[in-house]
Write an enzyme that holds these catalytic residues in place. Structure first.
Site, PDB file in Angstrom:
ATOM      1  NE  ARG A  53      -3.818   0.719   2.049  1.00 44.68           N
ATOM      2  CZ  ARG A  53      -5.059   0.686   2.652  1.00 44.68           C
ATOM      3  NH1 ARG A  53      -5.117   1.464   3.618  1.00 44.68           N
ATOM      4  NH2 ARG A  53      -6.110   0.117   1.980  1.00 44.68           N
ATOM      5  CG  HIS A 100      -8.513   0.166  -2.666  1.00 39.69           C
ATOM      6  ND1 HIS A 100      -7.687  -0.788  -2.369  1.00 39.69           N
ATOM      7  CD2 HIS A 100      -9.117   0.617  -1.524  1.00 39.69           C
ATOM      8  CE1 HIS A 100      -7.963  -1.074  -1.098  1.00 39.69           C
ATOM      9  NE2 HIS A 100      -8.903  -0.076  -0.535  1.00 39.69           N
ATOM     10  CD  GLN A 138     -12.856  -1.845  -0.526  1.00 37.47           C
ATOM     11  OE1 GLN A 138     -12.349  -1.506   0.413  1.00 37.47           O
ATOM     12  NE2 GLN A 138     -14.212  -2.229  -0.224  1.00 37.47           N
ATOM     13  CG  ASP A 157     -13.555   6.411  -0.743  1.00 41.09           C
ATOM     14  OD1 ASP A 157     -13.413   6.258   0.362  1.00 41.09           O
ATOM     15  OD2 ASP A 157     -12.630   6.560  -1.519  1.00 41.09           O
ATOM     16  CB  CYS A 182     -14.016   1.264   0.303  1.00 34.23           C
ATOM     17  SG  CYS A 182     -13.790   2.950   0.384  1.00 34.23           S
ATOM     18  NE  ARG A 227     -10.236  -4.986   1.124  1.00 34.03           N
ATOM     19  CZ  ARG A 227      -9.593  -4.129   1.261  1.00 34.03           C
ATOM     20  NH1 ARG A 227     -10.045  -2.936   1.842  1.00 34.03           N
ATOM     21  NH2 ARG A 227      -8.337  -4.161   1.206  1.00 34.03           N
TER      22      ARG A 227
HETATM   23  N1  NVA Z   1      -9.840   6.616  -1.082  1.00 34.02           N
HETATM   24  C1  NVA Z   1      -9.409   6.423   0.130  1.00 34.02           C
HETATM   25  C2  NVA Z   1      -9.599   4.947   0.436  1.00 34.02           C
HETATM   26  C3  NVA Z   1      -9.280   4.540   1.585  1.00 34.02           C
HETATM   27  C4  NVA Z   1      -9.530   2.928   1.813  1.00 34.02           C
HETATM   28  C5  NVA Z   1      -7.776   6.698   0.216  1.00 34.02           C
HETATM   29  O1  NVA Z   1      -7.252   6.522  -0.486  1.00 34.02           O
HETATM   30  O2  NVA Z   1      -7.501   7.277   1.680  1.00 34.02           O
HETATM   31  N1   CP Z   2     -11.265   0.120   2.867  1.00 30.79           N
HETATM   32  C1   CP Z   2      -9.934  -0.045   3.252  1.00 30.79           C
HETATM   33  O1   CP Z   2      -8.859  -0.240   2.379  1.00 30.79           O
HETATM   34  O2   CP Z   2      -9.643   0.277   4.398  1.00 30.79           O
HETATM   35  P1   CP Z   2      -8.310   0.369   5.136  1.00 30.79           P
HETATM   36  O3   CP Z   2      -7.839   1.609   4.797  1.00 30.79           O
HETATM   37  O4   CP Z   2      -8.754   0.229   6.482  1.00 30.79           O
HETATM   38  O5   CP Z   2      -7.476  -0.866   4.773  1.00 30.79           O
END
Ligand code: NVA
Ligand code: CP
Length: 309
Positions: A107, A134, A137, A229, A269, A297
């Protein structure tokens, strides 16, 4: 269908419809059988390294538990503590980790970093979120829609708010599977042009329809799935207040639910900001499936891990 074993999972679009369906079917099977008490030690003795440059609750815990349930193990690797955080090149990290591990989940911010890691690693690399995509997800989301609606093809998903990583992966995933998708965003916050172009190509093959609009009500009309989101993603914290003003009209709430199909489901999400991108009523209401989504997930990623590693 090409062999899945050994492949990376960086973008939904690296897989065809049949391959995605295989992963989804396997996720559903793993979920059902695990709840019946069956064990699936398909990755006995295998180790997944999990590199995190950003925070996580769901991704970290579901990957770690998923590896354990598959008979393997997972290592949490904070990017700050790795030498990568002190400037060791990604291409060296990739080759070193390939000598110890059976797969890497990462990540991070820059999508190119994941692609570079995959190019230099000789083990599968799984994208656990970048600024662009993502994909894990989106797989859990498809599984959740399938469970609640019994099908994907021919349904309509409406997404509201920021044209971000989650919106991008949904655009690719829905159009691959023959689902219509409408994205409502303020001007300047649309999904990236290359993602829309790729989704349009998918749609030509699958028969799906895509619409990008400014009008959230137009997007919500007759939708089977309403999805939102956060307005400020990780890394955009400084823009938070400005974004709250810009995105105000795009909140997923009872007003949008009233124009969707009466049996529409509400998705997010998570993590969610109640009162911003989603009202408390919509998140906590009877149409919300957000915690099934979070649970999936685990199952969707177990299917990916078991097939690819
Ligand atoms: N769009 C959000 C998703 C978090 C799971 C981010 O990138 O922070
Ligand atoms: N939805 C998601 O990816 O959650 P986290 O940021 O908690 O991993």
């Amino acid at each position: 269908m090409s062999e899945l074993r050994g492949r990376d999972f960086i973008a939904v679009n690296d897989f065809n419809q049949e391959e995605l369906q295989t992963l989804l079917d396997f996720a559903v099977q793993l979920k059902t059988e695990t709840k019946e008490g069956k064990e699936h030690h398909l990755l006995r003795g295998k180790t997944l390294g999990m590199i995190f440059q950003k925070s996580s609750t769901r991704t970290r815990v579901s990957f770690e538990v998923g590896m354990w349930q598959l008979g393997g193990s997972a290592l949490f690797l904070s990017a700050q503590d790795l030498q990568i955080g002190r400037g060791e090149p990604v291409k060296d990290t990739a080759r070193v980790l390939s000598r110890y591990l059976d797969g890497i989940m990462i990540r991070t911010f820059d999508h190119g970093e994941v692609e570079q890691l995959a190019a230099f690693a000789d083990i599968p690399v799984i994208n656990g979120l970048t600024d662009l995509l993502h994909p894990c997800q989106a797989m859990a989301d498809l599984q959740t829609i399938l469970e609640h609606k019994g099908r994907l093809t021919g349904l309509k998903l409406a997404y509201f708010g920021d044209g971000n990583n989650v919106a991008h992966s949904l655009l690719l995933a829905c159009t691959k599977m023959g689902m219509d998708i409408t994205v409502a965003t303020p001007k300047g916050y649309e999904p990236r042009a290359e993602i829309i172009a790729a989704a349009k190509l998918n749609a030509e093959l699958s028969g799906a329809q895509i619409l990008v609009t400014r009008d959230p009500k137009e997007a919500a009309k007759d939708a089977d799935v309403l999805y939102t989101d956060v307005w400020a993603s990780m890394g955009q914290e400084a823009e938070h207040l400005a974004r709250v003003r810009i995105f105000k009209a795009y909140q997923l709430n009872s007003e949008l639910l009233s124009v969707a199909r009466p049996d529409a489901i509400v998705m997010h999400c998570l993590p969610a900001h109640r009162g911003e991108e989603i009202s408390n009523d919509a998140l906590e209401g009877p149409q919300s499936v957000v915690f099934d989504q979070a649970e999936n997930r685990l199952h969707a990623q177990k299917a990916i891990l078991a097939k690819l590693l």
